[in-house]
Design a protein around this motif. Structure first.
Motif, PDB file in Angstrom:
ATOM      1  N   ILE A 243       0.814  -1.217   0.000  1.00 35.61           N
ATOM      2  CA  ILE A 243       0.000   0.000   0.000  1.00 35.61           C
ATOM      3  C   ILE A 243       0.848   1.266   0.000  1.00 35.61           C
ATOM      4  O   ILE A 243       0.548   2.221  -0.725  1.00 35.61           O
ATOM      5  N   CYS A 244       1.914   1.275   0.786  1.00 34.05           N
ATOM      6  CA  CYS A 244       2.668   2.508   1.023  1.00 34.05           C
ATOM      7  C   CYS A 244       4.010   2.557   0.303  1.00 34.05           C
ATOM      8  O   CYS A 244       4.626   3.630   0.226  1.00 34.05           O
ATOM      9  N   GLY A 245       4.478   1.424  -0.181  1.00 34.52           N
ATOM     10  CA  GLY A 245       5.771   1.406  -0.847  1.00 34.52           C
ATOM     11  C   GLY A 245       6.946   1.448   0.104  1.00 34.52           C
ATOM     12  O   GLY A 245       8.103   1.518  -0.325  1.00 34.52           O
ATOM     13  N   ARG A 246       6.691   1.402   1.390  1.00 33.79           N
ATOM     14  CA  ARG A 246       7.767   1.362   2.382  1.00 33.79           C
ATOM     15  C   ARG A 246       7.316   0.549   3.585  1.00 33.79           C
ATOM     16  O   ARG A 246       6.111   0.388   3.829  1.00 33.79           O
ATOM     17  N   THR A 247       8.278   0.018   4.324  1.00 37.56           N
ATOM     18  CA  THR A 247       7.952  -0.754   5.519  1.00 37.56           C
ATOM     19  C   THR A 247       7.670   0.202   6.671  1.00 37.56           C
ATOM     20  O   THR A 247       8.477   1.081   6.968  1.00 37.56           O
ATOM     21  N   LEU A 248       6.540   0.007   7.301  1.00 36.53           N
ATOM     22  CA  LEU A 248       6.163   0.839   8.450  1.00 36.53           C
ATOM     23  C   LEU A 248       6.596   0.201   9.755  1.00 36.53           C
ATOM     24  O   LEU A 248       6.506   0.821  10.821  1.00 36.53           O
ATOM     25  N   GLN A 249       7.058  -1.037   9.687  1.00 38.03           N
ATOM     26  CA  GLN A 249       7.570  -1.764  10.847  1.00 38.03           C
ATOM     27  C   GLN A 249       8.641  -2.715  10.350  1.00 38.03           C
ATOM     28  O   GLN A 249       8.575  -3.216   9.224  1.00 38.03           O
ATOM     29  N   GLY A 250       9.633  -2.963  11.170  1.00 39.13           N
ATOM     30  CA  GLY A 250      10.672  -3.908  10.797  1.00 39.13           C
ATOM     31  C   GLY A 250      11.976  -3.582  11.480  1.00 39.13           C
ATOM     32  O   GLY A 250      12.434  -2.432  11.455  1.00 39.13           O
ATOM     33  N   THR A 251      12.579  -4.587  12.095  1.00 42.16           N
ATOM     34  CA  THR A 251      13.869  -4.385  12.742  1.00 42.16           C
ATOM     35  C   THR A 251      14.984  -4.595  11.729  1.00 42.16           C
ATOM     36  O   THR A 251      14.889  -5.461  10.854  1.00 42.16           O
ATOM     37  N   PRO A 252      16.025  -3.792  11.810  1.00 36.58           N
ATOM     38  CA  PRO A 252      17.137  -3.949  10.864  1.00 36.58           C
ATOM     39  C   PRO A 252      17.735  -5.341  10.929  1.00 36.58           C
ATOM     40  O   PRO A 252      17.756  -5.989  11.982  1.00 36.58           O
ATOM     41  N   ALA A 253      18.202  -5.806   9.769  1.00 31.28           N
ATOM     42  CA  ALA A 253      18.897  -7.089   9.727  1.00 31.28           C
ATOM     43  C   ALA A 253      20.236  -6.958  10.444  1.00 31.28           C
ATOM     44  O   ALA A 253      20.773  -5.850  10.582  1.00 31.28           O
ATOM     45  N   HIS A 657       7.574 -12.170  31.135  1.00 25.60           N
ATOM     46  CA  HIS A 657       7.355 -10.785  31.538  1.00 25.60           C
ATOM     47  C   HIS A 657       7.811  -9.807  30.443  1.00 25.60           C
ATOM     48  O   HIS A 657       7.172  -8.788  30.192  1.00 25.60           O
ATOM     49  N   GLU A 658       8.924 -10.140  29.781  1.00 27.06           N
ATOM     50  CA  GLU A 658       9.411  -9.279  28.701  1.00 27.06           C
ATOM     51  C   GLU A 658       8.393  -9.211  27.564  1.00 27.06           C
ATOM     52  O   GLU A 658       8.135  -8.139  27.005  1.00 27.06           O
ATOM     53  N   THR A 659       7.794 -10.355  27.254  1.00 29.70           N
ATOM     54  CA  THR A 659       6.800 -10.385  26.182  1.00 29.70           C
ATOM     55  C   THR A 659       5.551  -9.604  26.574  1.00 29.70           C
ATOM     56  O   THR A 659       4.997  -8.841  25.762  1.00 29.70           O
ATOM     57  N   ILE A 660       5.106  -9.776  27.813  1.00 23.25           N
ATOM     58  CA  ILE A 660       3.919  -9.054  28.281  1.00 23.25           C
ATOM     59  C   ILE A 660       4.165  -7.545  28.233  1.00 23.25           C
ATOM     60  O   ILE A 660       3.306  -6.765  27.784  1.00 23.25           O
ATOM     61  N   GLU A 661       5.350  -7.116  28.671  1.00 20.98           N
ATOM     62  CA  GLU A 661       5.676  -5.684  28.655  1.00 20.98           C
ATOM     63  C   GLU A 661       5.745  -5.158  27.225  1.00 20.98           C
ATOM     64  O   GLU A 661       5.296  -4.036  26.933  1.00 20.98           O
ATOM     65  N   ALA A 662       6.293  -5.969  26.332  1.00 19.61           N
ATOM     66  CA  ALA A 662       6.379  -5.544  24.935  1.00 19.61           C
ATOM     67  C   ALA A 662       4.992  -5.396  24.324  1.00 19.61           C
ATOM     68  O   ALA A 662       4.721  -4.437  23.587  1.00 19.61           O
ATOM     69  N   ILE A 663       4.125  -6.340  24.610  1.00 18.34           N
ATOM     70  CA  ILE A 663       2.752  -6.255  24.100  1.00 18.34           C
ATOM     71  C   ILE A 663       2.050  -5.031  24.668  1.00 18.34           C
ATOM     72  O   ILE A 663       1.341  -4.306  23.952  1.00 18.34           O
ATOM     73  N   GLU A 664       2.268  -4.778  25.952  1.00 24.47           N
ATOM     74  CA  GLU A 664       1.661  -3.609  26.582  1.00 24.47           C
ATOM     75  C   GLU A 664       2.152  -2.326  25.906  1.00 24.47           C
ATOM     76  O   GLU A 664       1.378  -1.386  25.668  1.00 24.47           O
ATOM     77  N   GLY A 665       3.434  -2.280  25.574  1.00 23.80           N
ATOM     78  CA  GLY A 665       3.973  -1.118  24.883  1.00 23.80           C
ATOM     79  C   GLY A 665       3.341  -0.921  23.517  1.00 23.80           C
ATOM     80  O   GLY A 665       3.037   0.212  23.113  1.00 23.80           O
ATOM     81  N   VAL A 666       3.113  -2.005  22.806  1.00 24.00           N
ATOM     82  CA  VAL A 666       2.468  -1.916  21.495  1.00 24.00           C
ATOM     83  C   VAL A 666       1.040  -1.400  21.642  1.00 24.00           C
ATOM     84  O   VAL A 666       0.595  -0.530  20.882  1.00 24.00           O
ATOM     85  N   VAL A 667       0.320  -1.928  22.620  1.00 24.32           N
ATOM     86  CA  VAL A 667      -1.078  -1.526  22.815  1.00 24.32           C
ATOM     87  C   VAL A 667      -1.164  -0.039  23.160  1.00 24.32           C
ATOM     88  O   VAL A 667      -2.011   0.696  22.628  1.00 24.32           O
ATOM     89  N   GLN A 668      -0.302   0.420  24.050  1.00 27.05           N
ATOM     90  CA  GLN A 668      -0.345   1.826  24.451  1.00 27.05           C
ATOM     91  C   GLN A 668      -0.045   2.762  23.271  1.00 27.05           C
ATOM     92  O   GLN A 668      -0.741   3.761  23.057  1.00 27.05           O
ATOM     93  N   ALA A 702       4.847   3.835  17.717  1.00 29.17           N
ATOM     94  CA  ALA A 702       4.207   2.536  17.492  1.00 29.17           C
ATOM     95  C   ALA A 702       5.161   1.589  16.781  1.00 29.17           C
ATOM     96  O   ALA A 702       5.201   0.388  17.076  1.00 29.17           O
ATOM     97  N   ARG A 703       5.904   2.132  15.844  1.00 29.54           N
ATOM     98  CA  ARG A 703       6.881   1.290  15.138  1.00 29.54           C
ATOM     99  C   ARG A 703       7.946   0.779  16.105  1.00 29.54           C
ATOM    100  O   ARG A 703       8.322  -0.398  16.067  1.00 29.54           O
ATOM    101  N   GLU A 704       8.458   1.678  16.928  1.00 29.58           N
ATOM    102  CA  GLU A 704       9.496   1.283  17.880  1.00 29.58           C
ATOM    103  C   GLU A 704       8.999   0.170  18.795  1.00 29.58           C
ATOM    104  O   GLU A 704       9.725  -0.798  19.075  1.00 29.58           O
ATOM    105  N   ALA A 705       7.755   0.287  19.257  1.00 27.64           N
ATOM    106  CA  ALA A 705       7.190  -0.748  20.129  1.00 27.64           C
ATOM    107  C   ALA A 705       7.001  -2.063  19.378  1.00 27.64           C
ATOM    108  O   ALA A 705       7.288  -3.151  19.904  1.00 27.64           O
TER     109      ALA A 705
END
Length: 728
Positions: A243-253, A657-668, A702-705
């Motif tokens: 849709i956008c021609g660019r990645t809106l999310q993605g961690t560097p290789a 706990h790390e996963t739960i915190e990460a999910i919480e960060g994404v939701v916020q 949001a991308r960072e999370a």
């Protein structure tokens, strides 16, 4: 095509550095190069001599199009097109969407008795009437006012686009205007700006009186194109790329371009096959591509053409983007021209090499040997310096897009401060001019490489500066700040107009100070006086140092140079009185036409960011968060199973706990992004400022999370192709 034949064809394309492309009939491989363009040999063979000469005078812009020859040209054009498999024709134009548009009509006309004949009239060639209501107009046209006109641009050759199954369409480059005659496209003001440059540059040439045969000055362009290739199977799994021609999310290789090993590296065979096919298609369409290589980022490549007449080069640039996309799909690739498809690695630009030549083939920006005594060259050089200093803000606005904001100032792109790089030799001559007397030109000499087997090579008079947004590179200026997905017509319209104003100013000053029928001594004295004043006033825009260094930002502010960091900062320049007066004075854009473009650019900026925000929201809700929840569930089951054995596992607990915190960060961050994406405003200007100041930071958060979540979710659960998969 066999490789040997292809090399022979490339060798036949002769280009003298710094001059317009020269393709004479004897050296042209006419069976391949330009085979699908109605120009040169094709016209000579199919048109009566008097019609051919008449049309050639129009193509060379020496005279207006003679409507009396239109039927003859149309008939010959139709016969040629039908022989190449065409059943339809279209007026190919460039609306203010930034892309191209076409409406196909068959070569058929009813006879009145229930039958039809194959026909293409001169009237149909010269003028078309597409619906203008659904194209951006910036308020020039209301939606219910639908009439628009396309007008044949005879200076840009018609061409045939063939589908993979061999069906062809005759494409006729045209301007696109409203019923009121106001420009609704990028070509019309661009062609007006070319005329403004020619008119006032010619006055300077005539002042020096070196060549009585010069009747026209032609801006020339060579536009390099950077692009990414991604395997289609992977690209199609990413909603953001689709849709956008660019990645809106993605961690560097793990590996990007830290080792600099991709740049100019060996081209992968599959990519080389794509490049060869794309080049062949472009050669057929008369696009003189010359260079191909790996670019800095993994998965990134570049092609570059030789110089052409600027109007034709701009059309060819649009064709190049079209062909890259089309041929890529035939090789199982998706081609991305966006300025920043992948975060953290190089983005894509479109280096815009601009020069000016006379109709006799003389490059007016070629310094020649004794540059200090080449006063005509110095006038043209200082005209560009003056224009850039006076209109640096306007030049910055011309390359402003939502996509380019991700690229400007990064390590592969010039900073948002517009400055000129001249190099050691020309900088020394500016010093001499400022002192009031020029006496010498620094010589570059030769390089001795220290080995007898290696030749001594001539050294250029100056090094290159990749951090400069507008660099003089031997016999041309390279505007490096144009984005990879952008039509070059608009930035060059701005560039031409502001430089035409400087040519006009110089011509007036030189004529006024030298007087009527000046002697050579009087002419030289007047020229040196004007040059000295211009250098003293405007050389502040010249900077040969490291444009990435933060010290340059401080220095530029001291010099009074504008630093418009974002598109939102830059676009309002277009509505300033200075800009409105400039475009109106040189008859490039009326005030209404320029204000319309300002409104359209605002609207596009807001729309692009709105689309990106909603795409990211969709990806987070339907792909990223579900993957995180599945990972959390697996970890929770593992923790429960471990505890059931009576054994504590702090490591497993920590992962949960790390996963739960990460999910919480994404939701916020998602909730913040959704809130900001729902805001509405009565004006595009307020919407633009909101998008820049609130929506973009929310998308970045949001991308960072989401990126943090990607780093800990198991690979078999992550729903999106990763950077490593797509690029490596």
């Amino acid at each position: 095509m066999h490789e040997e034949n292809r090399r022979n064809m490339i060798d036949s394309i002769f280009i003298e550095e710094g001059s317009d492309m020269s393709l004479n009939n004897e050296n042209r491989a006419s069976d391949i190069f330009g085979r699908l363009t109605f120009t040169g040999d094709v016209m000579l063979k199919r048109l009566p001599p008097e019609v051919f000469m008449n049309l050639e005078r129009t193509v060379s812009a020496d005279q207006a199009l003679d409507p009396m020859i239109a039927n003859t040209v149309a008939s010959a054009m139709r016969e040629w097109a039908v022989e190449h498999g065409c059943t339809h024709y279209c007026h190919w134009f460039q609306p203010l969407t930034g892309t191209t548009a076409e409406k196909h009509d068959a070569f058929l006309s009813p006879t009145g008795d229930g039958n039809a004949i194959e026909k293409f009239s001169g009237a149909a060639l010269i003028e078309g009437e597409p619906d203008a209501s659904s194209f951006p107009s910036g308020g020039i046209r209301d939606t219910y006012e639908a009439r628009g006109y396309t007008a044949w641009d005879a200076t840009s050759p018609a061409f045939i686009l063939q589908s993979p199954d061999g069906i062809g369409t005759l494409c006729i480059p045209t301007a696109f205007v409203s019923w009121t005659g106001e420009a609704l496209d990028k070509k019309t003001p661009f062609m007006r700006s070319l005329e403004a440059v020619s008119k006032h540059a010619l006055r300077i040439v005539k002042f020096f009186g070196d060549d009585d045969e010069v009747t026209q000055v032609l801006p020339t362009l060579g536009c390099e194109q950077e692009y990414f290739l991604v395997d289609s199977d992977l690209a199609e799994q990413r909603l953001d790329l689709a849709i956008c021609g660019r990645t809106l999310q993605g961690t560097p290789a793990p590996k990007g371009h830290q080792l600099d090993d991709h740049y100019f590296g060996s081209i992968p065979n599959r990519v080389l096959s794509f490049m060869s096919d794309a080049e062949n298609r472009l050669f057929e369409l008369g696009v003189p591509v010359k260079t191909r290589h790996n670019e800095v980022a993994p998965g990134q490549y570049e092609l570059a053409p030789t110089f052409e007449n600027a109007n034709v080069a701009a059309d060819h640039q649009m064709l190049t983007m079209h062909i890259l996309h089309e041929v890529a799909s035939q090789h199982g690739f998706s081609c991305f021209l966006h300025e920043k498809p992948f975060a953290g690695i190089n983005g894509s630009g479109k280096h815009n090499n601009w020069s000016i030549s006379t109709n006799t083939g003389f490059n007016l920006l070629d310094p020649r040997n004794e540059t200090h005594s080449n006063l005509q060259f110095l006038v043209f050089l200082c005209s560009v310096i003056r224009a850039t200093d006076l209109h640096a803000d306007l030049l910055r606005a011309s390359i402003g897009t939502a996509g380019n904001d991700h690229r400007l100032g990064a390590n592969e792109a010039p900073p948002a401060i517009m400055s000129i790089y001249l190099g050691e030799m020309l900088t020394d001559i500016l010093d001499q001019l400022e002192s009031g007397k020029t006496s010498s030109t620094k010589k570059a000499g030769t390089l001795d490489l220290g080995a007898q087997q290696l030749p001594k090579i001539p050294r250029h008079s100056s090094d290159r500066n990749r951090t400069s947004p507008f660099a003089f590179t031997g016999n041309k200026f390279e505007l490096r700040a144009v984005g990879g997905n952008t039509s070059v017509a608009w930035p060059n319209t701005v560039l031409n107009t502001m430089i035409a104003e400087s040519f006009d100013w110089f011509a007036n000053e030189l004529t006024k100070r030298a007087g009527k029928n000046p002697t050579k001594a009087k002419r030289n004295s007047a020229t040196l006086a004007v040059l000295r004043e211009v250098v003293k006033t405007h050389r502040r825009v010249c900077f040969d140092g490291d444009g990435y260094n933060e010290d340059w930002v401080t220095e530029a502010e001291k010099r009074g140079l504008p630093h418009l960091k974002s598109t939102a900062d830059a676009l309002p320049v277009l509505k300033s009185k200075k800009s409105l007066d400039l475009f109106r004075k040189y008859k490039v854009l009326s005030n209404r036409e320029l204000r319309a473009r300002y409104e359209i650019l605002l609207e596009q900026y807001v729309a692009i960011l709105d689309i990106e925000a909603n795409t990211l929201i969709t990806m987070i809700r339907t792909q990223i968060l579900p993957a995180g929840v599945r990972s959390q569930a697996q970890l929770a089951d593992a923790v429960a199973a471990t505890r059931a054995t009576g054994i504590d596992s702090p490591a497993t607990d920590a992962l949960l706990h790390e996963t739960i915190e990460a999910i919480e960060g994404v939701v916020q961050t998602l909730m913040t992004l959704e809130t900001r994406s729902r805001c509405t405003f009565k004006s595009h200007e307020k919407a633009m400022n909101h998008s820049h100041q609130s929506l973009v930071p929310a998308m970045e958060a949001a991308r960072e999370a989401a990126d943090a979540l990607e780093r800990i979710v198991p690979a078999d659960l992550w729903p999106l192709p990763t950077y490593a998969e797509m690029l490596l």
